[in-house]
Design a protein around this motif. Structure first.
Motif, PDB file in Angstrom:
ATOM      1  N   GLU A  24     -13.452  41.948 -37.563  1.00 33.35           N
ATOM      2  CA  GLU A  24     -12.319  41.018 -37.624  1.00 33.35           C
ATOM      3  C   GLU A  24     -11.184  41.615 -38.446  1.00 33.35           C
ATOM      4  O   GLU A  24     -10.011  41.511 -38.068  1.00 33.35           O
ATOM      5  CB  GLU A  24     -12.758  39.676 -38.211  1.00 33.35           C
ATOM      6  CG  GLU A  24     -13.583  38.844 -37.266  1.00 33.35           C
ATOM      7  CD  GLU A  24     -14.188  37.606 -37.922  1.00 33.35           C
ATOM      8  OE1 GLU A  24     -13.869  37.322 -39.101  1.00 33.35           O
ATOM      9  OE2 GLU A  24     -14.982  36.922 -37.255  1.00 33.35           O
ATOM     10  N   GLU A  25     -11.534  42.247 -39.572  1.00 37.45           N
ATOM     11  CA  GLU A  25     -10.516  42.895 -40.404  1.00 37.45           C
ATOM     12  C   GLU A  25      -9.816  44.004 -39.616  1.00 37.45           C
ATOM     13  O   GLU A  25      -8.590  44.131 -39.669  1.00 37.45           O
ATOM     14  CB  GLU A  25     -11.152  43.494 -41.662  1.00 37.45           C
ATOM     15  CG  GLU A  25     -11.634  42.472 -42.663  1.00 37.45           C
ATOM     16  CD  GLU A  25     -12.421  43.103 -43.808  1.00 37.45           C
ATOM     17  OE1 GLU A  25     -12.463  44.353 -43.919  1.00 37.45           O
ATOM     18  OE2 GLU A  25     -13.007  42.345 -44.602  1.00 37.45           O
ATOM     19  N   LYS A  28     -17.422  40.635 -39.814  1.00 37.81           N
ATOM     20  CA  LYS A  28     -16.324  40.530 -40.787  1.00 37.81           C
ATOM     21  C   LYS A  28     -15.466  41.789 -40.758  1.00 37.81           C
ATOM     22  O   LYS A  28     -14.232  41.713 -40.717  1.00 37.81           O
ATOM     23  CB  LYS A  28     -16.884  40.296 -42.191  1.00 37.81           C
ATOM     24  CG  LYS A  28     -15.850  40.147 -43.264  1.00 37.81           C
ATOM     25  CD  LYS A  28     -16.515  39.884 -44.614  1.00 37.81           C
ATOM     26  CE  LYS A  28     -15.514  39.809 -45.731  1.00 37.81           C
ATOM     27  NZ  LYS A  28     -15.280  41.073 -46.409  1.00 37.81           N
ATOM     28  N   VAL A  61      -4.760  47.164 -32.925  1.00 38.18           N
ATOM     29  CA  VAL A  61      -4.654  46.194 -31.826  1.00 38.18           C
ATOM     30  C   VAL A  61      -3.808  46.768 -30.699  1.00 38.18           C
ATOM     31  O   VAL A  61      -4.176  46.681 -29.523  1.00 38.18           O
ATOM     32  CB  VAL A  61      -4.055  44.860 -32.343  1.00 38.18           C
ATOM     33  CG1 VAL A  61      -3.750  43.911 -31.202  1.00 38.18           C
ATOM     34  CG2 VAL A  61      -4.990  44.219 -33.354  1.00 38.18           C
ATOM     35  N   ASN A 107      -9.493  44.245 -36.417  1.00 38.55           N
ATOM     36  CA  ASN A 107      -8.697  43.656 -35.339  1.00 38.55           C
ATOM     37  C   ASN A 107      -7.468  42.902 -35.833  1.00 38.55           C
ATOM     38  O   ASN A 107      -6.730  42.334 -35.030  1.00 38.55           O
ATOM     39  CB  ASN A 107      -9.571  42.758 -34.462  1.00 38.55           C
ATOM     40  CG  ASN A 107     -10.481  43.572 -33.574  1.00 38.55           C
ATOM     41  OD1 ASN A 107     -10.054  44.554 -32.980  1.00 38.55           O
ATOM     42  ND2 ASN A 107     -11.731  43.189 -33.489  1.00 38.55           N
ATOM     43  N   GLU A 108      -7.239  42.931 -37.121  1.00 42.12           N
ATOM     44  CA  GLU A 108      -6.013  42.360 -37.683  1.00 42.12           C
ATOM     45  C   GLU A 108      -4.996  43.446 -38.017  1.00 42.12           C
ATOM     46  O   GLU A 108      -3.881  43.142 -38.434  1.00 42.12           O
ATOM     47  CB  GLU A 108      -6.341  41.543 -38.939  1.00 42.12           C
ATOM     48  CG  GLU A 108      -7.096  40.267 -38.636  1.00 42.12           C
ATOM     49  CD  GLU A 108      -7.510  39.517 -39.881  1.00 42.12           C
ATOM     50  OE1 GLU A 108      -7.118  39.926 -40.994  1.00 42.12           O
ATOM     51  OE2 GLU A 108      -8.225  38.517 -39.749  1.00 42.12           O
ATOM     52  N   ILE A 109      -5.367  44.695 -37.819  1.00 44.95           N
ATOM     53  CA  ILE A 109      -4.470  45.808 -38.109  1.00 44.95           C
ATOM     54  C   ILE A 109      -3.635  46.076 -36.850  1.00 44.95           C
ATOM     55  O   ILE A 109      -4.175  46.461 -35.810  1.00 44.95           O
ATOM     56  CB  ILE A 109      -5.265  47.063 -38.536  1.00 44.95           C
ATOM     57  CG1 ILE A 109      -6.074  46.748 -39.798  1.00 44.95           C
ATOM     58  CG2 ILE A 109      -4.324  48.240 -38.745  1.00 44.95           C
ATOM     59  CD1 ILE A 109      -7.025  47.843 -40.221  1.00 44.95           C
ATOM     60  N   PRO A 110      -2.326  45.862 -36.942  1.00 43.55           N
ATOM     61  CA  PRO A 110      -1.467  45.941 -35.749  1.00 43.55           C
ATOM     62  C   PRO A 110      -1.581  47.242 -34.955  1.00 43.55           C
ATOM     63  O   PRO A 110      -1.637  47.200 -33.724  1.00 43.55           O
ATOM     64  CB  PRO A 110      -0.053  45.772 -36.323  1.00 43.55           C
ATOM     65  CG  PRO A 110      -0.252  44.994 -37.577  1.00 43.55           C
ATOM     66  CD  PRO A 110      -1.575  45.458 -38.132  1.00 43.55           C
TER      67      PRO A 110
END
Length: 116
Positions: A75-76, A72, A84, A78-81
């Protein structure tokens, strides 16, 4: 003669290193890393993930709750631009380094006829 050869090898390797360091991907990594180090929320998330990873390793990868929490958090993250983008550039830099490594291996294999 050995000294000249060593100097030539060092010069060639310095050129390769310079090429990688001057690449836009490497420069982006440096800039993004600097920005990420100033982002307290991101630093906290990364630290949480590191701590969860350590806990998970200590359970011999058997604690499913830790595994789920770790997934979890990852995933959080990997959502931060910015994170990434940093990883995308880092992957490109690593590909360049791997390519150099493969080229050197091929070169030495050919010179020493290791695979023949």
């Amino acid at each position: 003669m050995e000294s000249t050869m060593t100097n030539n090898i060092e010069k060639a390797l310095e050129e390769v290193i310079k090429e990688i360091k001057e690449s836009k991907e490497y420069q982006s990594c440096l800039e993004l890393k600097s920005r990420m180090q100033k982002n307290e929320d991101l630093k906290i998330k990364i630290e949480e993930i590191k701590n969860l990873q350590k806990k998970y390793v200590r359970t011999d990868f058997e604690d499913k709750n830790i595994a789920q929490e770790l997934r979890k958090k990852e995933e959080e993250l990997n959502e931060i631009p910015i994170f990434v983008e940093y990883n995308r550039n880092l992957e490109e830099v690593n590909k360049k380094i791997e390519l150099v490594k493969e080229e050197l291996n091929d070169y030495f294999n050919q010179k020493f006829n290791i695979l023949k």
